[in-house]
Design a protein around this motif. Structure first.
Motif, PDB file in Angstrom:
ATOM      1  N   ARG A 155      39.455  48.548  32.366  1.00 31.30           N
ATOM      2  CA  ARG A 155      40.647  49.404  33.148  1.00 31.30           C
ATOM      3  C   ARG A 155      41.378  50.380  32.444  1.00 31.30           C
ATOM      4  N   VAL A 156      40.738  51.048  31.528  1.00 30.99           N
ATOM      5  CA  VAL A 156      41.449  51.891  30.637  1.00 30.99           C
ATOM      6  C   VAL A 156      41.566  53.304  31.439  1.00 30.99           C
ATOM      7  N   ASP A 157      42.564  54.167  31.221  1.00 26.58           N
ATOM      8  CA  ASP A 157      42.923  55.222  31.791  1.00 26.58           C
ATOM      9  C   ASP A 157      42.826  56.325  30.740  1.00 26.58           C
ATOM     10  N   PRO A 158      41.905  57.119  30.664  1.00 25.67           N
ATOM     11  CA  PRO A 158      41.565  57.985  29.612  1.00 25.67           C
ATOM     12  C   PRO A 158      42.757  58.955  29.603  1.00 25.67           C
ATOM     13  N   GLY A 159      43.490  58.969  28.277  1.00 25.70           N
ATOM     14  CA  GLY A 159      44.553  60.082  28.323  1.00 25.70           C
ATOM     15  C   GLY A 159      45.970  59.473  28.767  1.00 25.70           C
ATOM     16  N   ASN A 160      45.905  58.509  29.000  1.00 27.43           N
ATOM     17  CA  ASN A 160      47.331  57.911  29.581  1.00 27.43           C
ATOM     18  C   ASN A 160      47.995  57.621  28.415  1.00 27.43           C
ATOM     19  N   ARG A 161      49.222  58.221  28.212  1.00 25.55           N
ATOM     20  CA  ARG A 161      49.941  57.958  26.929  1.00 25.55           C
ATOM     21  C   ARG A 161      50.949  56.791  27.169  1.00 25.55           C
ATOM     22  N   THR A 162      51.298  56.394  28.342  1.00 17.02           N
ATOM     23  CA  THR A 162      52.189  55.285  28.699  1.00 17.02           C
ATOM     24  C   THR A 162      51.382  53.725  28.664  1.00 17.02           C
ATOM     25  N   HIS A 163      50.193  54.152  29.397  1.00 18.32           N
ATOM     26  CA  HIS A 163      49.338  52.622  29.440  1.00 18.32           C
ATOM     27  C   HIS A 163      48.187  52.944  28.563  1.00 18.32           C
ATOM     28  N   ASP A 164      48.390  52.544  27.316  1.00 19.04           N
ATOM     29  CA  ASP A 164      46.971  52.421  26.384  1.00 19.04           C
ATOM     30  C   ASP A 164      46.256  50.995  26.571  1.00 19.04           C
ATOM     31  N   TYR A 165      45.276  50.901  26.060  1.00 13.92           N
ATOM     32  CA  TYR A 165      44.301  49.441  26.267  1.00 13.92           C
ATOM     33  C   TYR A 165      45.300  48.300  25.946  1.00 13.92           C
ATOM     34  N   THR A 166      46.105  48.141  25.158  1.00 12.19           N
ATOM     35  CA  THR A 166      46.979  47.142  24.930  1.00 12.19           C
ATOM     36  C   THR A 166      48.245  46.855  25.737  1.00 12.19           C
ATOM     37  N   ALA A 167      48.400  47.829  26.745  1.00 12.20           N
ATOM     38  CA  ALA A 167      49.400  47.798  27.794  1.00 12.20           C
ATOM     39  C   ALA A 167      48.866  47.263  29.165  1.00 12.20           C
ATOM     40  N   ILE A 168      47.605  47.253  29.224  1.00 13.09           N
ATOM     41  CA  ILE A 168      46.945  47.056  30.514  1.00 13.09           C
ATOM     42  C   ILE A 168      46.529  45.495  30.420  1.00 13.09           C
ATOM     43  N   PRO A 169      46.775  44.714  31.266  1.00  9.96           N
ATOM     44  CA  PRO A 169      46.340  43.316  31.241  1.00  9.96           C
ATOM     45  C   PRO A 169      44.634  43.247  31.692  1.00  9.96           C
ATOM     46  N   LYS A 170      44.135  42.241  31.120  1.00  7.39           N
ATOM     47  CA  LYS A 170      42.417  42.279  31.124  1.00  7.39           C
ATOM     48  C   LYS A 170      42.362  41.228  32.353  1.00  7.39           C
ATOM     49  N   VAL A 171      41.596  41.415  33.267  1.00  5.09           N
ATOM     50  CA  VAL A 171      41.077  40.525  34.261  1.00  5.09           C
ATOM     51  C   VAL A 171      40.003  39.805  33.732  1.00  5.09           C
ATOM     52  N   ILE A 172      39.789  38.474  33.959  1.00  6.89           N
ATOM     53  CA  ILE A 172      38.885  37.736  33.192  1.00  6.89           C
ATOM     54  C   ILE A 172      38.331  36.885  34.089  1.00  6.89           C
TER      55      ILE A 172
END
Length: 419
Positions: A155-172
């Motif tokens: 769910r990464v959004d490259p270049g997004n300075r607000t929502h980095d990897y650790t700010a986006i919940p992971k669906v499992i």
């Protein structure tokens, strides 16, 4: 000592995962069969269109991250995440060859109690119907019994300075409840987790997210054409509409869609819906609308030139921004190349400027790069903004350019012709 994590595929989703894991103290090794990619990373350079800066890659290396094209490194890991790139094959059918290769490579070295996760963009059922048999046949182990298997789409959004990897919940979504919990335990070290009922639900969640954007972008692209034909300022319409505190989420039109997901994921749904005997008409229509935008932009450029007494044939056109996202170097799926190709067919003489792209080719031919931006804009018959990088001063460019066509609605009102 065994590594905690192996990331298979060091591209859009692979490197951000490796970066987040390394930053959180997880011993991580990256595997990629492309030796050029591995060499770039080893030298502290982001490979190709990777969404990281060189400084970020160097920080990863300093914290112990390593990359290799030797599959032997996969034999001593606790968690293996498949981040191989996916694409479209003939007739726009899903091309899972890289995912299959990654699964086969891992299977030959898979050990009991390993957690395997699929992060690649795949169609619903791929984890169970494609990846699972390859892992089981190649290892002699059984998923859900001897090793854990789950899907957790990127769910990464490259270049997004607000929502980095650790700010986006992971669906499992795991093959079994135990698989889900094993994956949740791993990703819980990086970010929040959301448990799906199974792999198919997790896979489909990613496609729903992508198609939500895809369809709404198509709506805005249709509105752009509609409003232009009626002499309505679409950008003012959007500004007014987005003041509503409920029931509306703002999207923007543009010269076309790009990136690793939006051009690909909708085809996964439409391809498999046709195999069921019915089309997903809204998804396919959105695809059709978005794919015709590069042609529309080229037509708008030709008409604008004509309105100012110039023909597209022989016109000097400067293209600004040829990447798929602002402030990133990646050109994957960017509409700029098709726009350029159509303008060349009309006889235009092209040049381009992009602070992130030192060289650019269209139909195998190099396009001259404008080094002096303002002088190039003043010299061009038309300056065409395709991607709005933060470095562009559009007020200043509008003052210098003979004509400026802004396909991103980024210029000040009245400073340019806008899509």
């Amino acid at each position: 000592m065994p590594a905690d994590l192996a990331v298979l595929g060091l591209a859009h989703s692979g490197l951000p995962l490796a970066q987040a894991a390394t930053a959180n103290g997880i011993s991580t090794i990256g595997y990629d069969p492309d030796r050029g990619v591995v060499a770039d990373i080893g030298a502290g350079r982001p490979p190709g269109d990777a969404p990281l800066a060189a400084a970020e890659v160097r920080r990863m290396l300093a914290k112990g991250f390593g990359a290799s094209s030797d599959p032997a490194v996969l034999g001593r890991v606790r968690t293996a995440v498949i981040c191989a790139a996916t694409a479209l094959g003939p007739n726009r059918a899903p091309d899972l060859s890289a995912v299959r290769t990654a699964a086969r490579t891992l299977a030959a070295r898979l050990r009991p109690r390993t957690l395997v996760v699929v992060e690649s963009s795949v169609h619903p059922g791929c984890t169970e119907d494609v990846v699972r048999p390859l892992l089981e046949d190649g290892s002699g182990l059984r998923a859900g019994r001897d090793f854990h298997l789950a899907c957790s789409p990127s769910r990464v959004d490259p270049g997004n300075r607000t929502h980095d990897y650790t700010a986006i919940p992971k669906v499992i979504g795991g093959l079994t409840p135990a698989c889900t919990e094993a994956a949740a335990a791993f990703y819980g070290r990086l970010t929040k987790v959301v448990r799906a009922r199974g792999p198919r639900e997790a896979e489909t969640a990613k496609l729903l997210e992508t198609n939500y954007r895809h369809i709404n972008i198509a709506l805005m692209n249709e509105m752009a054409v509609f409003c232009h034909d009626l002499g309505i300022d679409l950008w003012d319409v959007v500004r007014c509409a987005e003041t509503k505190p409920f029931g509306f989420q703002s999207f923007r039109p543009g010269p076309g869609v790009g990136g690793p997901s939006v051009p690909v994921d909708p085809n996964y749904l439409s391809y498999h819906s046709r195999s069921l005997g019915y089309p997903l008409r809204m998804v396919e229509l959105a695809q059709e609308v978005n794919e015709r935008m590069p042609r529309y932009v080229a037509q708008r450029a030709a008409v604008l030139l004509n309105e100012h007494g110039k023909s597209a044939r022989g016109a000097r056109i400067l293209l600004l921004g040829v990447t798929y996202k602002p402030d990133l170097a990646s050109q994957e799926g960017a509409p700029a190349r098709e726009v350029a190709g159509r303008l060349k067919e009309l006889g235009a003489q092209l040049s381009y400027h992009d602070p992130y792209v030192p060289q650019w080719r269209v139909a195998g031919q190099p396009v001259p790069r404008a080094d002096a931006l303002y002088e190039a804009a003043a010299d061009a018959d038309l300056t065409l903004l395709l991607q709005h990088h933060r470095r562009y001063d559009l007020q200043g460019l509008a003052a210098k350019a003979q004509l400026l066509l802004d396909t991103r609605g980024a210029s000040p009102t009245g400073a340019a012709h806008r899509l």
